[in-house]
Enzyme design. Structure first.
Site, PDB file in Angstrom:
ATOM      1  N   HIS A  24     -23.588  17.160  -8.963  1.00 57.93           N
ATOM      2  CA  HIS A  24     -24.636  16.264  -8.436  1.00 57.93           C
ATOM      3  C   HIS A  24     -24.922  15.040  -9.325  1.00 57.93           C
ATOM      4  O   HIS A  24     -26.021  14.803  -9.784  1.00 57.93           O
ATOM      5  CB  HIS A  24     -25.895  16.992  -7.971  1.00 57.93           C
ATOM      6  CG  HIS A  24     -26.700  17.794  -8.963  1.00 57.93           C
ATOM      7  ND1 HIS A  24     -27.026  17.368 -10.224  1.00 57.93           N
ATOM      8  CD2 HIS A  24     -27.307  19.001  -8.836  1.00 57.93           C
ATOM      9  CE1 HIS A  24     -27.784  18.266 -10.816  1.00 57.93           C
ATOM     10  NE2 HIS A  24     -27.953  19.273  -9.997  1.00 57.93           N
ATOM     11  N   HIS A  78     -32.205  32.020  -9.861  1.00 53.96           N
ATOM     12  CA  HIS A  78     -32.317  30.591  -9.496  1.00 53.96           C
ATOM     13  C   HIS A  78     -31.552  30.383  -8.198  1.00 53.96           C
ATOM     14  O   HIS A  78     -30.439  30.888  -8.049  1.00 53.96           O
ATOM     15  CB  HIS A  78     -31.719  29.772 -10.647  1.00 53.96           C
ATOM     16  CG  HIS A  78     -31.676  28.301 -10.449  1.00 53.96           C
ATOM     17  ND1 HIS A  78     -32.548  27.611  -9.639  1.00 53.96           N
ATOM     18  CD2 HIS A  78     -30.856  27.352 -10.983  1.00 53.96           C
ATOM     19  CE1 HIS A  78     -32.266  26.320  -9.698  1.00 53.96           C
ATOM     20  NE2 HIS A  78     -31.231  26.135 -10.494  1.00 53.96           N
ATOM     21  N   GLU A  80     -30.524  27.429  -6.773  1.00 56.66           N
ATOM     22  CA  GLU A  80     -29.560  26.335  -6.580  1.00 56.66           C
ATOM     23  C   GLU A  80     -28.207  26.957  -6.239  1.00 56.66           C
ATOM     24  O   GLU A  80     -27.827  28.015  -6.768  1.00 56.66           O
ATOM     25  CB  GLU A  80     -29.467  25.432  -7.818  1.00 56.66           C
ATOM     26  CG  GLU A  80     -28.684  24.157  -7.488  1.00 56.66           C
ATOM     27  CD  GLU A  80     -28.835  23.028  -8.506  1.00 56.66           C
ATOM     28  OE1 GLU A  80     -29.344  23.270  -9.625  1.00 56.66           O
ATOM     29  OE2 GLU A  80     -28.424  21.901  -8.179  1.00 56.66           O
ATOM     30  N   ASP A  82     -25.142  26.695  -6.823  1.00 58.40           N
ATOM     31  CA  ASP A  82     -24.072  27.100  -7.745  1.00 58.40           C
ATOM     32  C   ASP A  82     -24.260  28.555  -8.173  1.00 58.40           C
ATOM     33  O   ASP A  82     -23.318  29.194  -8.653  1.00 58.40           O
ATOM     34  CB  ASP A  82     -23.981  26.173  -8.965  1.00 58.40           C
ATOM     35  CG  ASP A  82     -25.304  25.879  -9.621  1.00 58.40           C
ATOM     36  OD1 ASP A  82     -26.339  25.894  -8.946  1.00 58.40           O
ATOM     37  OD2 ASP A  82     -25.307  25.627 -10.847  1.00 58.40           O
ATOM     38  N   HIS A 145     -34.109  25.108 -13.811  1.00 60.71           N
ATOM     39  CA  HIS A 145     -34.125  23.701 -13.555  1.00 60.71           C
ATOM     40  C   HIS A 145     -34.762  23.340 -12.217  1.00 60.71           C
ATOM     41  O   HIS A 145     -34.923  22.160 -11.898  1.00 60.71           O
ATOM     42  CB  HIS A 145     -32.661  23.267 -13.666  1.00 60.71           C
ATOM     43  CG  HIS A 145     -32.082  22.290 -12.767  1.00 60.71           C
ATOM     44  ND1 HIS A 145     -31.092  22.524 -11.868  1.00 60.71           N
ATOM     45  CD2 HIS A 145     -32.375  20.970 -12.668  1.00 60.71           C
ATOM     46  CE1 HIS A 145     -30.759  21.429 -11.261  1.00 60.71           C
ATOM     47  NE2 HIS A 145     -31.505  20.471 -11.706  1.00 60.71           N
ATOM     48  N   ASP A 164     -29.729  28.717 -15.966  1.00 59.92           N
ATOM     49  CA  ASP A 164     -29.352  27.356 -16.379  1.00 59.92           C
ATOM     50  C   ASP A 164     -29.671  27.083 -17.853  1.00 59.92           C
ATOM     51  O   ASP A 164     -28.978  26.285 -18.497  1.00 59.92           O
ATOM     52  CB  ASP A 164     -30.104  26.321 -15.520  1.00 59.92           C
ATOM     53  CG  ASP A 164     -29.406  26.027 -14.199  1.00 59.92           C
ATOM     54  OD1 ASP A 164     -28.230  26.419 -14.032  1.00 59.92           O
ATOM     55  OD2 ASP A 164     -30.039  25.397 -13.332  1.00 59.92           O
ATOM     56  N   TYR A 192     -25.418  18.959 -21.311  1.00 65.91           N
ATOM     57  CA  TYR A 192     -26.077  19.679 -20.212  1.00 65.91           C
ATOM     58  C   TYR A 192     -27.592  19.425 -20.261  1.00 65.91           C
ATOM     59  O   TYR A 192     -28.223  19.118 -19.247  1.00 65.91           O
ATOM     60  CB  TYR A 192     -25.781  21.178 -20.321  1.00 65.91           C
ATOM     61  CG  TYR A 192     -26.269  21.973 -19.138  1.00 65.91           C
ATOM     62  CD1 TYR A 192     -25.428  22.223 -18.062  1.00 65.91           C
ATOM     63  CD2 TYR A 192     -27.574  22.462 -19.083  1.00 65.91           C
ATOM     64  CE1 TYR A 192     -25.879  22.934 -16.955  1.00 65.91           C
ATOM     65  CE2 TYR A 192     -28.025  23.162 -17.996  1.00 65.91           C
ATOM     66  CZ  TYR A 192     -27.174  23.405 -16.937  1.00 65.91           C
ATOM     67  OH  TYR A 192     -27.622  24.104 -15.840  1.00 65.91           O
ATOM     68  N   HIS A 225     -23.913  29.215 -17.039  1.00 72.44           N
ATOM     69  CA  HIS A 225     -22.842  28.220 -17.168  1.00 72.44           C
ATOM     70  C   HIS A 225     -22.312  28.262 -18.598  1.00 72.44           C
ATOM     71  O   HIS A 225     -23.097  28.255 -19.555  1.00 72.44           O
ATOM     72  CB  HIS A 225     -23.368  26.798 -16.937  1.00 72.44           C
ATOM     73  CG  HIS A 225     -23.895  26.545 -15.562  1.00 72.44           C
ATOM     74  ND1 HIS A 225     -23.108  26.538 -14.438  1.00 72.44           N
ATOM     75  CD2 HIS A 225     -25.150  26.248 -15.124  1.00 72.44           C
ATOM     76  CE1 HIS A 225     -23.841  26.258 -13.375  1.00 72.44           C
ATOM     77  NE2 HIS A 225     -25.085  26.095 -13.759  1.00 72.44           N
TER      78      HIS A 225
HETATM   79 FE1  FEO Z   1     -29.837  24.457 -11.344  1.00 73.91          FE
HETATM   80 FE2  FEO Z   1     -26.851  25.862 -12.383  1.00 73.91          FE
HETATM   81  O1  FEO Z   1     -28.166  25.303 -11.181  1.00 73.91           O
END
Ligand code: FEO
Length: 393
Positions: A24, A78, A80, A82, A145, A164, A192, A225
């Site tokens: 993004h 989370h 999101e 991903d 996030h 995250d 990041y 991640h």
């Molecule tokens: Fe806020 Fe890794 O997604």
């Protein structure tokens, strides 16, 4: 597809997205990973999913350890996509599983997916869930996030599953930080933070304080991640880095960001750089024609001084400068001392748009500096004087 044991009976079942080049708007030249974890306790518990297009790898790794019908809990730290993109597919395979998330997480899941028939256990900071030999506890970390973000702590293993937080967009054959070049991992963690979490320093500080007040003893941080931080030394290194980044402290450096059409703003950027160098202030100069915005933003963590230069195009900000300023505005770095400059052909004043962003961010500023067409040496001297004024602020 092998799962990897990271603690006794706790497995990495995530995926590595080697080809991810963009997240993004954040340039990710080194790819990313979506880390998902399976805890093989009396109640089998999956922590986080992965992006939808890599679901098959996540599923294969889980199936190497258990049948989906035996999964009791799915923790969604989370929403999101991903991390949640394949949760609907997993819920089809494990409809008996209870989704453990917070109230904002449930709302976000229902806003993204058809959640008909899903069962939930809603948790908040301080709540816990016994799964047999282990008790999991939860800490909501809103805006790290998204509003729904939370972290899961496994006390018996001194393990924080941080989603995250403390992550890196970094695909490598290493699963643990200790197996990778430490400086590369730390640079990716910094990138990041700068490109994902920069606006949320206050929330990051709050999360660190909450972890402290809950007395979490952390020997391993497994984010969703990148690489896993293991051992007190690595854990303290990333916690201390977050303390510093979240506090808005900087290293007193300078960053100059510009673009150029016929060399006028490039000459002005060069002149500005020389003033910082003469003053002994470390300075980095980025031309947006060749530098990606994400790469540039990393330097904002260390910078006290920000200088942005714009070549006027059709009475507007140059598109790459406008794009950078918009991106930077959203990431909202704090405590900067800033100046903008520009060149124009027939109409002055467009750099005011950059100045307005500085003012909106509450930064200390000096007057913008503009010159018609190509700056001669006397003009460059005046620009240097303005930069000295900036340093004196
Ligand atoms: Fe806020 Fe890794 O997604």
């Amino acid at each position: 597809m092998n799962a990897v044991e990271i603690k006794k009976d706790i497995y990495w079942v995530g995926v590595k997205d080697w080809n991810l080049k963009e997240f993004h708007g954040y340039s990710t030249p080194n790819g990313s990973t979506y880390n998902s974890y399976l805890i093989m306790d009396e109640k089998i518990t999956l922590v986080d999913g992965v992006k939808h297009y890599m679901s098959h790898e996540n599923i294969a790794r889980i199936q190497s350890l258990t049948d989906f019908s035996k999964i009791d809990y799915i923790i969604v730290n989370h929403v999101e996509m991903d991390h949640s993109g394949n949760i609907p597919e997993i819920m089809k395979l494990a409809p008996q599983a209870v989704i453990v998330t917070n109230a904002a997480g449930k709302m976000a899941l229902e806003a993204h997916f058809d959640t008909t028939g899903w069962n939930y256990q809603i948790v908040k900071t301080g709540d816990s869930l016994n799964i047999g030999k282990r008790t999991l506890s939860f800490m909501t970390t809103p805006m790290l996030h998204w509003p729904d973000s939370m972290m899961t702590y496994v006390a018996e293993d001194k393990l924080l599953l941080s989603n995250d937080g403390f992550g890196q967009h970094y695909a490598t054959d290493a699963l643990f930080v200790k197996e990778a070049p430490f400086d590369c991992v730390m640079q990716e963690a910094k990138s990041y933070y700068a490109n994902i979490l920069f606006p949320y320093g206050m929330q990051a500080e709050k999360a660190l304080n909450t972890a402290d007040s809950l007395g979490l003893d952390i020997e391993m941080i497994a984010p969703s991640h990148g690489c896993i931080w293991s051992g007190k030394e690595e854990v303290n290194a990333i916690l201390n880095a977050y303390c510093k980044w979240a506090s808005g402290q900087n290293e007193g450096k300078a960053v100059i960001v510009y673009d150029t059409m016929w060399g006028a703003t490039a000459a002005m950027a060069e002149a500005a750089m020389s003033v910082f160098q003469d003053a002994g202030i470390p300075v980095r100069k980025h031309c947006l024609a060749v530098k990606n915005v994400s790469e540039v933003m990393v330097d904002f963590l260390d910078a006290k001084y920000v200088v942005i230069g714009n070549p006027t195009l059709n009475n507007q900000l140059f598109p790459r400068v406008a794009g950078f300023v918009t991106y930077m505005h959203g990431l909202a770095p704090k405590n900067k001392t800033a100046m903008c400059f520009g060149s124009y052909g027939w109409k002055a004043g467009v750099v005011k748009k950059i100045q307005e962003v500085y003012e909106d961010l509450g930064w200390t500023t000096v007057e913008p500096f503009e010159e018609k067409y190509t700056p001669k040496s006397d003009v460059l001297e005046k620009l240097k004087e303005r930069v000295r004024e900036l340093i004196a602020k």
